[in-house]
Motif scaffolding. Structure first.
Motif, short mmCIF file in Angstrom:
data_model
loop_
_atom_site.label_atom_id
_atom_site.label_comp_id
_atom_site.label_asym_id
_atom_site.label_seq_id
_atom_site.Cartn_x
_atom_site.Cartn_y
_atom_site.Cartn_z
N ASN A 16 0.83 -1.21 0.00
CA ASN A 16 0.00 0.00 0.00
C ASN A 16 0.86 1.27 0.00
OD1 ASN A 16 -2.20 -1.68 0.04
ND2 ASN A 16 -2.69 -1.33 2.20
N GLU A 17 1.73 1.37 -1.01
CA GLU A 17 2.65 2.51 -1.11
C GLU A 17 2.31 3.38 -2.32
OE1 GLU A 17 4.75 3.13 1.16
OE2 GLU A 17 4.92 1.23 2.24
N ALA A 18 1.04 3.48 -2.67
CA ALA A 18 0.64 4.21 -3.87
C ALA A 18 1.10 5.66 -3.86
CB ALA A 18 -0.88 4.14 -4.06
N ASP A 19 1.16 6.27 -2.69
CA ASP A 19 1.51 7.70 -2.61
C ASP A 19 3.00 7.95 -2.83
OD1 ASP A 19 -1.13 8.27 -2.05
OD2 ASP A 19 -0.85 8.29 0.12
N THR A 20 3.84 6.94 -2.60
CA THR A 20 5.28 7.19 -2.62
C THR A 20 6.06 6.30 -3.59
OG1 THR A 20 5.61 5.65 -0.77
CG2 THR A 20 5.25 7.97 -0.23
N ILE A 21 5.48 5.21 -4.07
CA ILE A 21 6.29 4.21 -4.77
C ILE A 21 6.91 4.76 -6.06
CG2 ILE A 21 4.33 3.23 -6.03
CD1 ILE A 21 7.40 1.38 -4.58
N GLU A 22 6.21 5.61 -6.80
CA GLU A 22 6.76 6.12 -8.05
C GLU A 22 8.00 6.97 -7.78
OE1 GLU A 22 5.38 8.26 -12.23
OE2 GLU A 22 3.89 7.78 -10.68
N GLU A 23 7.92 7.86 -6.81
CA GLU A 23 9.07 8.70 -6.48
C GLU A 23 10.22 7.85 -5.95
OE1 GLU A 23 11.53 11.85 -6.12
OE2 GLU A 23 9.59 11.74 -7.14
N THR A 24 9.92 6.81 -5.17
CA THR A 24 10.96 5.95 -4.63
C THR A 24 11.69 5.21 -5.75
OG1 THR A 24 9.78 5.60 -2.55
CG2 THR A 24 11.42 3.95 -3.15
N VAL A 25 10.95 4.70 -6.73
CA VAL A 25 11.57 4.00 -7.86
C VAL A 25 12.47 4.95 -8.64
CG1 VAL A 25 11.11 2.90 -10.08
CG2 VAL A 25 9.78 2.25 -8.07
N ARG A 26 12.00 6.16 -8.92
CA ARG A 26 12.79 7.11 -9.70
C ARG A 26 14.06 7.52 -8.94
NH1 ARG A 26 9.92 7.81 -14.00
NH2 ARG A 26 7.63 7.96 -13.98
N ASP A 99 13.81 -0.03 2.68
CA ASP A 99 12.42 0.37 2.88
C ASP A 99 12.04 1.48 1.91
OD1 ASP A 99 12.20 -1.47 4.92
OD2 ASP A 99 12.70 -0.03 6.49
N THR A 100 10.84 1.40 1.40
CA THR A 100 10.41 2.34 0.36
C THR A 100 10.16 3.75 0.88
OG1 THR A 100 8.12 1.62 0.67
CG2 THR A 100 9.39 0.51 -1.04
N ASP A 101 10.14 3.93 2.19
CA ASP A 101 9.97 5.30 2.70
C ASP A 101 11.26 6.10 2.64
OD1 ASP A 101 11.45 4.14 4.71
OD2 ASP A 101 9.99 4.51 6.30
N LEU A 102 12.36 5.44 2.22
CA LEU A 102 13.66 6.09 2.08
C LEU A 102 14.10 6.76 3.38
CD1 LEU A 102 13.37 7.66 -1.49
CD2 LEU A 102 14.18 5.39 -0.82
N ALA A 103 13.84 6.11 4.49
CA ALA A 103 14.28 6.65 5.78
C ALA A 103 15.80 6.70 5.86
CB ALA A 103 13.72 5.78 6.91
N THR A 104 16.49 5.75 5.23
CA THR A 104 17.95 5.76 5.19
C THR A 104 18.40 6.64 4.03
OG1 THR A 104 18.00 3.50 6.04
CG2 THR A 104 20.02 4.34 5.03
N ASP A 105 19.33 7.54 4.30
CA ASP A 105 19.81 8.46 3.28
C ASP A 105 20.40 7.67 2.11
OD1 ASP A 105 21.51 10.36 1.81
OD2 ASP A 105 21.04 11.72 3.47
N MET A 106 19.97 7.98 0.89
CA MET A 106 20.37 7.22 -0.29
C MET A 106 21.83 7.39 -0.66
SD MET A 106 17.90 5.33 -1.33
CE MET A 106 18.07 5.03 -3.09
N ARG A 107 22.51 8.33 -0.05
CA ARG A 107 23.95 8.46 -0.34
C ARG A 107 24.72 7.25 0.18
NH1 ARG A 107 26.91 10.41 4.16
NH2 ARG A 107 25.61 11.20 5.87
N HIS A 108 24.09 6.42 1.04
CA HIS A 108 24.75 5.22 1.55
C HIS A 108 24.56 4.01 0.64
CE1 HIS A 108 25.50 7.22 5.36
NE2 HIS A 108 24.20 7.48 5.49
N LEU A 109 23.74 4.15 -0.43
CA LEU A 109 23.43 2.99 -1.25
C LEU A 109 24.67 2.44 -1.96
CD1 LEU A 109 21.26 1.09 -2.27
CD2 LEU A 109 20.79 2.70 -4.16
#
Length: 611
Positions: A16-26, A99-109
């Motif tokens: 149930n991530e309809a509000d955020t999933i598109e931005e998370t994928v991009r 996690d799809t909420d991107l709680a962890t800063d993506m610079r660590h990916l």
């Protein structure tokens, strides 16, 4: 179709991530594109039985960009189950998720993926508890998290600081080696992965990450207590107990516990008082009391047989008598009557009866016991109120601790309060069970869903529904309810008769009618009082209540009444311990087999009753 050169697969578990999933994928694609060659990675949206528009959005993204794949499930698989399925379908040799909420800063990916892709580590995980980065954790999230991680480190031997951070990567080899060993498919999945990886000798790199909480997360009763807590205990058993236990060691330990149970009785009583009491008692009558008490045990097995028959299982009275002996022996050793759980293990291991049914049958038995002794005590009290009101006044004074020493007064007051409360609860429990058995409303599921909205809810609700349903089945059958109740009365009458023989062993010259009335009242109140968890062996509060009542209603000193109570209780405990040791040897009980439910070694299959 994914390109053949895919090296890295990133899975985004989504519910149930309809509000955020598109931005998370991009955001994920942009981050990966900054340090990985084109065509060397894929992003898989693993949507897990979503009820919103997440599937449609994920399908559209996959159609628009060949770097994106969509893994769909019509039913909830659980967080771990969805990750398992997506990783198995992934193309890359390096597998990562966050996690799809991107709680962890993506610079660590980049560090997460390159730690594994380079071969420096087999697994990598971000940590919010290693100094070096910032993790803004409010108390309602930080305190439970620290407690969980402390439990995992202490009980499961992990060397990591943070097991729950949703920011992890695995080599394909490590994942395929571990995935079939990991039993949990929910929130404990990644913790179990990390723990098993360390035990297997895989290299695990833990590094600090900047983490910012997103959304309104909360401590979830079902997930955190029933889910995570039970999984820690399951792994502890598997790692630290199961490898060293078998039928032989289980039997030896059981017998040793029986010996400990007997020894514990002398830790919680005055040995001098016991020796004096025994010295004044007629050994023949004390032995007769033990024989009389022994006759109640086949009746306990018979009653338990009738309860299980109502739940669909036919078992022999003698087998069930042995199971009752073993669990009651456990209660003498383990505080808080936790030994009752052993019986569920025994009937599961030897007859394949489900744990829910085992615990439900135990609950029914306990309710009958409490209701029976409450009725017995209440009946005597009503009779005294009607025919000897002055005696009731004396009892009230004794209950208030008047005329007793400080320690004796405190023990008696505690016994009276506990006995009264337990009696009220017993009656209320019977009313609630009978009422709910005649109601069509599913209150169990309502309560569980109120307490939690986690994916564990369905599992836990179904378990509790079966448990409560089993109890209601017994309550709904009026004839069975009456028959089991009558057996309970006989069992507790024998318990009282044992105490009366001990009375006579001390040479007390008391009218038989008075002795019977006092015996029923004292034994009933004493047993109600000791329901509340106390020291192993149950010595103390029973004797206090028993002695106070006897010394008030009969021309007997408190000290002499205490001696009678001590001998009475020890006689019963000795019979219980002896029967428990014999039953453990006879049934060759192995708690390991029972916990694991190894049906291959069952001595007999469960036989459901045909309607």
């Amino acid at each position: 179709m994914t390109e053949p050169g895919v090296e890295v697969s990133v899975v985004l578990p989504a519910y149930n991530e309809a509000d955020t999933i598109e931005e998370t994928v991009r955001t994920t694609l942009e981050t990966l594109d900054a340090f990985l060659p084109a065509g060397s990675y894929e992003v898989i949206v693993a949507e897990d039985g979503c009820e919103d528009e997440t599937p449609e959005i994920a399908a559209r993204l996959a159609a628009e960009d060949d770097r994106v794949r969509h893994f769909h499930s019509d039913e909830r698989l659980g967080r771990g189950g969805a990750l398992n399925a997506a990783f198995r379908a992934a193309e890359g040799e390096t597998l990562a998720y966050f996690d799809t909420d991107l709680a962890t800063d993506m610079r660590h990916l980049e560090q997460l993926i390159e730690s594994v892709r380079s071969g420096d580590a087999d697994l990598a995980t971000g940590s919010r508890w290693i100094p070096g980065e910032h993790a803004d954790r409010p108390a309602k999230r930080g305190i439970p998290s620290r407690g969980f991680n402390l439990a995992v480190r202490g009980l499961l031997g992990s060397e990591l600081r943070d097991h729950q951070c949703g920011f992890k990567a695995f080599s394909r080899e490590a994942f395929e080696t571990l995935v079939d060993e990991v039993e949990d498919e929910h929130w404990f999945w990644d913790t179990e992965m990390l723990v098993r990886a360390q035990r297997r000798g895989f290299t695990v790199e833990e590094f600090p990450v900047e983490w910012t909480p997103k959304g309104d997360s909360k401590v979830d009763l079902v997930r955190d207590v029933f889910g995570m807590g039970s999984q820690i205990l399951r792994c502890f058993w598997e790692f630290n107990v199961s490898p060293y236990a078998n039928r032989r060691t289980g039997t030896v330990v059981g017998v040793l516990l029986s010996v400990v149970a007997f020894a514990l009785m002398f830790v919680y009583i005055d040995v001098g008082a016991f020796v004096d009491a025994v010295g004044d008692a007629d050994p023949a009558l004390v032995a007769a009391g033990a024989v009389v008490y022994l006759t109640s045990w086949p009746l306990r097995g018979l009653r338990y047989r009738d309860i299980l028959a109502e739940l669909g299982y036919r078992e022999s009275t003698w087998f069930l008598t042995g199971a009752v002996f073993i669990s009651q022996t456990g209660n003498l050793v383990i505080p808080a009557r936790a030994g009752d759980a052993i019986r569920a293990y025994v009937v599961k291991a030897r007859r394949g009866i489900p744990y829910t049914t085992g615990f439900a049958s135990l609950t029914v038995e306990r309710v009958y016991d409490l209701l029976t002794i409450t009725v017995l005590a209440g009946g005597v009290l009503v009779a005294l109120t009607a025919f000897a009101p002055d005696t009731v006044a004396e009892l009230a004074a004794t209950a208030a601790g008047e005329g007793l020493a400080g320690q004796e007064s405190q023990a008696v007051q505690q016994a009276v309060v506990v006995a009264s409360a337990v009696g009220v609860i017993a009656v209320a429990a019977v009313v609630a069970i009978v009422w709910s058995a005649r109601s069509d409303t599913n209150y169990v599921r309502r309560v569980v869903e109120w307490a939690s909205d986690d994916s564990y809810t369905e599992l836990v609700a179904s378990v509790f529904e079966q448990f409560v349903g089993d109890i209601q089945r017994v309550a709904a059958d009026g004839r069975a309810f009456a028959r089991i109740g009558a057996t309970s009365i006989v069992i507790w009458t024998i318990d009282v008769a044992t105490a009366l023989l001990v009375f006579l062993a001390f040479g007390l010259d008391v009218a038989l009618v008075s002795l019977l009335a006092v015996g029923f009242f004292a034994v009933s109140v004493g047993n109600l009082a000791k329901v509340i968890p106390g020291p192993p062996g149950g010595i103390g509060i029973y004797e206090a209540a028993f002695a106070a009542i006897v010394s008030t209603l009969l021309p007997v000193s408190f000290g002499l009444a205490l001696g009678v109570a001590i001998v009475d209780h020890i006689v019963k405990n000795v019979v219980t311990v002896a029967g428990g040791a014999a039953s453990m040897t006879w049934l060759n009980v192995s708690l390991t087999e029972a916990v694991e439910g190894d049906e291959a070694d069952l001595s007999a299959d469960a036989a459901p009753v045909e309607e």
